[in-house]
Design an enzyme around this catalytic site. Structure first.
Site, PDB file in Angstrom:
ATOM      1  N   HIS A 145       0.849  -1.198   0.000  1.00  0.00           N
ATOM      2  CA  HIS A 145       0.000   0.000   0.000  1.00  0.00           C
ATOM      3  C   HIS A 145       0.880   1.242   0.000  1.00  0.00           C
ATOM      4  CE1 HIS A 145      -3.668  -2.249   0.962  1.00  0.00           C
ATOM      5  NE2 HIS A 145      -2.892  -2.993   1.730  1.00  0.00           N
ATOM      6  N   LYS A 149      -1.631   4.605   3.993  1.00  0.00           N
ATOM      7  CA  LYS A 149      -2.696   3.627   4.209  1.00  0.00           C
ATOM      8  C   LYS A 149      -2.764   3.251   5.675  1.00  0.00           C
ATOM      9  CE  LYS A 149      -5.467   0.072   3.094  1.00  0.00           C
ATOM     10  NZ  LYS A 149      -6.847   0.276   2.918  1.00  0.00           N
TER      11      LYS A 149
END
Length: 162
Positions: A145, A149
């Site tokens: 990610h 995130k």
């Protein structure tokens, strides 16, 4: 007639994307947003609520939730109890919580969606992994990610998996 939408967690990255999507769709109407820490009473002319209980009896059709695992289950339960069809993009539900929400959904005659990930790549990855598992006894799949995130911490993950 437009579909009236409430968005919980509207200040996060996905919440903002959901707000923009609703605002740009002529068949949808953003009627309220929820954030317990927002000090303003309006956002782009939309009423801001700090407490979900203030939305009881509110005129809306759909509850979109991009909050945190700590509150998503209670938010989804609240939505169903108040006649809002939930669309949830927050992770962290236990199997038992999902079963309870399904039962409540059936008893209320409301549909809903709990999606662990709205990214097309992640959804495809889950499908590919299910297919690959049939042929490979030992496979590791790593999903990366962006650095902003919000992720489950190891303790939260072990609790979720147990």
């Amino acid at each position: 007639m437009s579909i009236r939408v409430i968005i919980a967690g509207f200040k996060g990255r996905m919440g903002q994307a959901a707000c923009q999507m609703v605002l740009s769709d002529p068949e949808l109407e953003l009627v309220a947003v929820l954030d317990p820490f927002e000090s303003e009473s309006e956002w782009q002319g939309i009423p801001v609520f700090n407490d979900k209980n203030d939305l009881a009896g509110f005129e809306a059709d759909v509850w979109v939730d991009f909050t945190t695992p700590a509150v998503a289950y209670e938010n989804t339960r609240f939505a169903l109890e108040n006649g809002f069809a939930p669309v949830v993009g927050t992770t962290g539900f236990t199997s038992q919580e999902i079963e309870e929400l399904k039962e409540l959904s059936r008893s209320k005659g409301l549909g809903g969606l709990i999606a662990p990930n709205f990214a097309l790549g992640a959804v495809l990855l889950m499908q590919f992994a299910a297919q690959a598992a049939k042929y490979f006894p030992n496979v590791e799949i790593i999903e990366l990610h962006h650095d902003k995130k919000k992720m489950l911490r190891a303790g939260q993950l072990s609790k979720q998996l147990s």
